[in-house]
Design a protein around this motif. Structure first.
Motif, PDB file in Angstrom:
ATOM      1  N   ASN A 141      48.235  64.875 -45.801  1.00  0.00           N
ATOM      2  CA  ASN A 141      46.931  64.994 -45.154  1.00  0.00           C
ATOM      3  C   ASN A 141      45.809  64.976 -46.184  1.00  0.00           C
ATOM      4  O   ASN A 141      44.766  64.359 -45.963  1.00  0.00           O
ATOM      5  CB  ASN A 141      46.862  66.274 -44.319  1.00  0.00           C
ATOM      6  CG  ASN A 141      47.282  66.058 -42.888  1.00  0.00           C
ATOM      7  OD1 ASN A 141      46.485  65.704 -42.038  1.00  0.00           O
ATOM      8  ND2 ASN A 141      48.580  66.246 -42.626  1.00  0.00           N
ATOM      9  N   LEU A 142      46.006  65.636 -47.308  1.00  0.00           N
ATOM     10  CA  LEU A 142      44.964  65.670 -48.332  1.00  0.00           C
ATOM     11  C   LEU A 142      44.808  64.305 -48.994  1.00  0.00           C
ATOM     12  O   LEU A 142      43.733  64.001 -49.533  1.00  0.00           O
ATOM     13  CB  LEU A 142      45.282  66.728 -49.386  1.00  0.00           C
ATOM     14  CG  LEU A 142      45.342  68.180 -48.893  1.00  0.00           C
ATOM     15  CD1 LEU A 142      45.444  69.146 -50.063  1.00  0.00           C
ATOM     16  CD2 LEU A 142      44.144  68.532 -48.027  1.00  0.00           C
ATOM     17  N   ARG A 143      45.857  63.489 -48.925  1.00  0.00           N
ATOM     18  CA  ARG A 143      45.779  62.144 -49.513  1.00  0.00           C
ATOM     19  C   ARG A 143      45.342  61.090 -48.489  1.00  0.00           C
ATOM     20  O   ARG A 143      45.222  59.922 -48.835  1.00  0.00           O
ATOM     21  CB  ARG A 143      47.131  61.739 -50.098  1.00  0.00           C
ATOM     22  CG  ARG A 143      47.469  62.436 -51.410  1.00  0.00           C
ATOM     23  CD  ARG A 143      48.657  61.776 -52.095  1.00  0.00           C
ATOM     24  NE  ARG A 143      48.866  62.331 -53.423  1.00  0.00           N
ATOM     25  CZ  ARG A 143      49.733  63.309 -53.684  1.00  0.00           C
ATOM     26  NH1 ARG A 143      50.474  63.831 -52.705  1.00  0.00           N
ATOM     27  NH2 ARG A 143      49.863  63.763 -54.918  1.00  0.00           N
ATOM     28  N   GLU A 147      45.220  57.445 -51.134  1.00  0.00           N
ATOM     29  CA  GLU A 147      46.647  57.603 -51.377  1.00  0.00           C
ATOM     30  C   GLU A 147      46.977  57.808 -52.844  1.00  0.00           C
ATOM     31  O   GLU A 147      48.041  58.339 -53.179  1.00  0.00           O
ATOM     32  CB  GLU A 147      47.400  56.385 -50.836  1.00  0.00           C
ATOM     33  CG  GLU A 147      47.309  56.244 -49.321  1.00  0.00           C
ATOM     34  CD  GLU A 147      48.064  55.029 -48.815  1.00  0.00           C
ATOM     35  OE1 GLU A 147      48.619  54.281 -49.658  1.00  0.00           O
ATOM     36  OE2 GLU A 147      48.094  54.838 -47.586  1.00  0.00           O
ATOM     37  N   ASP A 148      46.080  57.379 -53.731  1.00  0.00           N
ATOM     38  CA  ASP A 148      46.370  57.480 -55.159  1.00  0.00           C
ATOM     39  C   ASP A 148      45.919  58.800 -55.770  1.00  0.00           C
ATOM     40  O   ASP A 148      46.003  58.980 -56.994  1.00  0.00           O
ATOM     41  CB  ASP A 148      45.733  56.316 -55.918  1.00  0.00           C
ATOM     42  CG  ASP A 148      44.203  56.313 -55.801  1.00  0.00           C
ATOM     43  OD1 ASP A 148      43.668  57.037 -54.931  1.00  0.00           O
ATOM     44  OD2 ASP A 148      43.562  55.570 -56.570  1.00  0.00           O
ATOM     45  N   LYS A 201      38.368  62.735 -51.687  1.00  0.00           N
ATOM     46  CA  LYS A 201      37.921  61.352 -51.547  1.00  0.00           C
ATOM     47  C   LYS A 201      36.450  61.157 -51.865  1.00  0.00           C
ATOM     48  O   LYS A 201      36.011  60.029 -52.084  1.00  0.00           O
ATOM     49  CB  LYS A 201      38.194  60.874 -50.107  1.00  0.00           C
ATOM     50  CG  LYS A 201      37.985  59.400 -49.913  1.00  0.00           C
ATOM     51  CD  LYS A 201      38.200  59.014 -48.475  1.00  0.00           C
ATOM     52  CE  LYS A 201      37.880  57.540 -48.291  1.00  0.00           C
ATOM     53  NZ  LYS A 201      37.940  57.137 -46.901  1.00  0.00           N
ATOM     54  N   ASN A 202      35.680  62.209 -51.863  1.00  0.00           N
ATOM     55  CA  ASN A 202      34.205  62.226 -51.964  1.00  0.00           C
ATOM     56  C   ASN A 202      33.630  62.153 -50.553  1.00  0.00           C
ATOM     57  O   ASN A 202      33.739  61.139 -49.894  1.00  0.00           O
ATOM     58  CB  ASN A 202      33.641  61.118 -52.840  1.00  0.00           C
ATOM     59  CG  ASN A 202      33.948  61.348 -54.295  1.00  0.00           C
ATOM     60  OD1 ASN A 202      34.270  62.456 -54.688  1.00  0.00           O
ATOM     61  ND2 ASN A 202      33.852  60.301 -55.089  1.00  0.00           N
ATOM     62  N   PRO A 203      33.013  63.265 -50.103  1.00  0.00           N
ATOM     63  CA  PRO A 203      32.841  63.471 -48.667  1.00  0.00           C
ATOM     64  C   PRO A 203      31.436  63.368 -48.100  1.00  0.00           C
ATOM     65  O   PRO A 203      30.451  63.499 -48.800  1.00  0.00           O
ATOM     66  CB  PRO A 203      33.314  64.910 -48.502  1.00  0.00           C
ATOM     67  CG  PRO A 203      32.818  65.571 -49.746  1.00  0.00           C
ATOM     68  CD  PRO A 203      32.895  64.514 -50.832  1.00  0.00           C
ATOM     69  N   ILE A 204      31.408  63.173 -46.781  1.00  0.00           N
ATOM     70  CA  ILE A 204      30.253  63.518 -45.963  1.00  0.00           C
ATOM     71  C   ILE A 204      30.700  64.698 -45.114  1.00  0.00           C
ATOM     72  O   ILE A 204      31.710  64.621 -44.428  1.00  0.00           O
ATOM     73  CB  ILE A 204      29.851  62.375 -45.024  1.00  0.00           C
ATOM     74  CG1 ILE A 204      29.280  61.214 -45.831  1.00  0.00           C
ATOM     75  CG2 ILE A 204      28.841  62.848 -44.001  1.00  0.00           C
ATOM     76  CD1 ILE A 204      28.931  60.030 -44.966  1.00  0.00           C
TER      77      ILE A 204
END
Length: 281
Positions: A141-143, A147-148, A201-204
């Motif tokens: 879930n965190l990936r 995926e990398d 991932k770098n979020p909103i």
């Protein structure tokens, strides 16, 4: 390279789909379409909204009008206002859940309508008020969406999101199973895992911390400030306590920005902000 703009907000909405004007629910298809294929060159330094207006399809009344905001790397900006002021609508225009109907949104001078949605959205994570998890494990879930991501990166994201403590208490830790929808974790845990996934991932963040208690909220924001100090932070909030330390607070009312300044300046000069603050103190 990743788009280093972080947008935080507290209580509504969702990302993968369009936003219903009535209830901010997810619809199946987006109203936006790819129009060009400009490539982002690297980490974004500036996001600019120039004379931005937006009217929902089928409506004759604009939801937001003549918005002018410049978001520079490393700044902390807060967006506040009562329900229906247009905060979430404004935030939703940046990842192109909808395209502006007036004006433009640009990233480092490039109109986002000239950037493919796949590339734009691939650079952004998103956390709605109600966290969404998928069947699999905590790690998978965190990936999701990146995926990398390394083990170290997802552990750091979980630590920032205040999720590491309850993860480490589980016998399988990051390999612990997650049921579809996250039905086997609590609401607060689900929200923290959703936030950790976006951080990786770098979020909103759109109204995503409302499920957290005030202590966790404060600890999470402190950790974010320490770990992402070079990133632009937009806090969309109804809690005044959340925005007290923002360098600039933008006050929205009926689709317009009616005040700009620090907490102290707005208490002195902006009646809308003063009334919001008074109602919470």
């Amino acid at each position: 390279s990743r788009l280093r703009q972080f947008l935080y907000s507290w209580e509504k909405s969702a990302f993968r789909g369009t936003i219903s004007e009535k209830d901010n629910s997810i619809n199946e298809k987006s109203e936006t379409k790819d129009k060009a294929a400009h490539k982002l060159a690297g980490d974004a330094v500036e996001i600019r909204l120039e004379h931005v207006g937006f009217t929902y399809p089928g409506s004759t009344k604009p939801t937001i009008k003549d918005i002018n905001v410049t978001l520079r790397q490393g700044e902390r900006i807060a967006l506040v206002g009562l329900n229906g002021a247009g905060k979430s609508t404004l935030v939703n225009l940046i990842p192109r859940l909808y395209d502006v109907t007036e004006g433009s949104v640009t990233i480092d001078g490039h109109d986002i309508r000239n950037i493919t949605m796949n590339e734009l959205r691939d650079e952004l994570g998103f956390v709605p008020q109600k966290g969404v998890l998928f069947s699999g494990t905590i790690a998978s879930n965190l990936r999701y969406g990146r995926e990398d991501a390394t083990d170290e990166e997802i552990r750091e994201a979980a630590e920032i999101a205040q999720a590491s403590d309850f993860i480490e208490e589980k016998s399988a830790k990051y390999d612990s199973p997650i049921a579809q929808g996250g039905s086997n974790v609590s609401g607060g845990q689900k929200q923290r895992l959703s936030i950790a996934r976006a951080i990786a991932k770098n979020p909103i963040f759109d109204d995503s911390f409302s499920a957290l208690d005030l202590k966790t909220d404060a600890a999470l924001r402190k950790a974010l400030a320490e770990k992402v100090s070079d990133s632009t932070v937009i806090i969309v909030a109804q809690r005044i306590s959340t925005v007290l330390h923002a360098e600039q607070i933008l006050v929205m009312d009926e689709g317009r920005i009616v005040g700009r300044g620090t907490h102290e300046e707005l208490l002195a000069n902006c009646e809308v902000y003063r009334q919001i603050a008074k109602s919470q103190m």
